[in-house]
Design an enzyme around this catalytic site. Structure first.
Site, short mmCIF file in Angstrom:
data_model
loop_
_atom_site.label_atom_id
_atom_site.label_comp_id
_atom_site.label_asym_id
_atom_site.label_seq_id
_atom_site.Cartn_x
_atom_site.Cartn_y
_atom_site.Cartn_z
N SER B 151 -1.12 -5.67 -1.76
CA SER B 151 -1.62 -6.88 -1.11
C SER B 151 -2.76 -7.49 -1.94
CB SER B 151 -2.04 -6.55 0.33
OG SER B 151 -2.22 -7.72 1.07
N ASP B 229 7.92 -8.44 5.93
CA ASP B 229 6.46 -8.51 5.78
C ASP B 229 5.95 -9.79 6.44
OD1 ASP B 229 3.85 -8.93 4.77
OD2 ASP B 229 4.32 -7.75 2.98
N HIS B 259 4.44 -4.74 5.84
CA HIS B 259 3.27 -4.74 4.94
C HIS B 259 2.48 -3.43 5.01
CE1 HIS B 259 0.80 -7.33 2.38
NE2 HIS B 259 -0.29 -6.92 2.99
#
Lengths: 285, 285
Positions: B151, B229, B259
């Site tokens: 991320s 996600d 995620h």
């Protein structure tokens, strides 16, 4: 009426699914939570189930987050189920006051002393209500159950497995509290949950149950214990198992390992392989 | 003078060691923390190192606890290093106010705008000061470094790797923020850390750097992205990488994955194998 399951979260993981649920538990007269790992589906096949009972301060999330067990369970075709360590928010006065007692510390017993007896029925929850729920809602094979745990949950796994040889075909534990009736954590919990008559504590004492069932039960047991575990002498009493000469028991010592999930992660693959071997053998039989 | 390292904790894990340290970082003028995994020792051999940069709200502990990476690193002979995601307790007003900005959200840039510029020098910390420290104190091979992240940390890994092809021989990312100068998290961070002149943001924008270095750099890049996600469209912009036709880049899509660290855990073994392949090749060359 079938119990309603409320799905709290779901995540794809190693080709399978990690899910977390809440439901109302009749045994505890309270909402309870558990996590489950479902391996990648293989046709209409039902899977063996390994229950994991966690230790003090843990919740139903801890094992799924920290142990790295899903990889092995996916390979071995096992369902994993991790219940919470106690009822919570029951309204019992003082339930959240101590880290080693009350919420997060149910010790997997059926409390007989007030006020805990109204909700702390963890033994019945773990061995009866939860498995019935799992078999009703998931592709689990009711004849193929193993049980594993850590610390307080290692005690729980040994006790549940030894008291119900008809329900669990394999037992394993990481750093279990082996003789809770003679260790501070266990004495504190048992005095409050079971009352002061120590004869009643023996029914939940793994060492006492091992001695009592020697010769009458043959469920295989795997125990891993780190030599650098700070709770070894005071709380766990694992050395006392060495004198048992019990053919059911494989006790392994690990140099340098402590009480953490880094220890569990290092050997959970071997525990799940141990369970799978005995559970699949049962299926073939 | 060599920087003093304060050991905060240590745990045996898969035959190696997980340790957590604090030290004073010259680049950030602040104490910084990192975790390290040291694989089982193999003589006087030095090991390749893979750095892992975590995402928003994470600390130096998250990756070591949740990703299950140690098993693979032990097998592959890799050192893993996971720094914290920002300086903390610097005294900058408002540093703890937001979950996606300030502490826990350093975005791996060298801040140029006050007040953040006094401490938020994460790019220099991650690419220079921390590797120098690791090579001084641990059996790490300075010519064999890879970088990975998730991320915000996936953005960090791409940017660090693309800006320093001489330092990193392999790059990988899980669900990276691919074009932070055009996503809300990135725009908020870059405006505060780098100022309002958006031309300066391009130096830390992975998509811009990929376009800029096409043909001049050959560092291999592996990116995994889950199709479930929730941040995919709004923040990550991973689809924009599909138009690149870049031979360095392997972009894999995973049906059903989100995620979370359950996604990372499912594929970290393949990422570490990717890094090991390129880092060991370097060693042999």
């Amino acid at each position: 009426m079938a119990t309603a399951l409320e799905l709290l979260e779901a995540h794809a993981c190693f080709g399978g699914l990690v899910q977390r649920y809440q439901h109302y538990a009749e045994s505890c007269h309270a909402p309870m939570r558990f996590s489950i790992f479902l391996p990648p589906p293989g046709g209409d096949q039902r899977h063996p189930v390994v229950y994991f009972l966690a230790g003090l301060t843990c919740t139903e999330e801890t094992f799924m987050i920290k142990a790295g067990a899903q990889r092995y369970a996916a390979e071995l075709g096992l369902i994993l189920v991790a219940p919470d360590t106690s009822p919570r928010q029951t309204g019992i006065s003082g339930e959240d006051d101590d880290w080693d007692f009350g919420s997060g510390a149910g010790f997997y017993v059926d409390a007989t002393a007030a006020p805990w007896s109204a909700h702390y029925q963890m033994h019945r929850y773990v061995t009866e209500e939860l498995p019935a729920l799992i078999h009703r809602h998931f592709p689990a094979s009711p004849r193929q159950q193993g049980i594993c745990g850590h610390s307080m949950g290692g005690h729980g796994a040994l006790v549940c497995g030894l008291l119900h040889p008809d329900r669990y075909r394999s037992i394993s534990a990481f750093a279990p509290v082996c003789a809770p009736s003679r260790s501070p954590w266990g004495q504190k919990a048992f005095a409050a949950y079971l009352g002061s008559d120590q004869r009643r504590w023996q029914g939940y004492d793994a060492l006492a149950l091992l001695q009592e069932t020697a010769g009458t039960s043959s469920t295989p047991i795997l125990i891993d214990q780190g030599r650098a575990d700070p709770f070894l002498e005071g709380e766990l009493k694992t050395r006392w198992l060495e004198g048992l000469k019990d053919d059911r028991l494989i006790l392994r010592w690990h140099e340098g390992y402590d009480h953490s999930y880094f220890f569990i992660a290092s050997f959970i693959g071997e525990h799940l392989a141990f369970h799978a071997r005995h559970l699949h053998a049962r299926s073939a039989a």
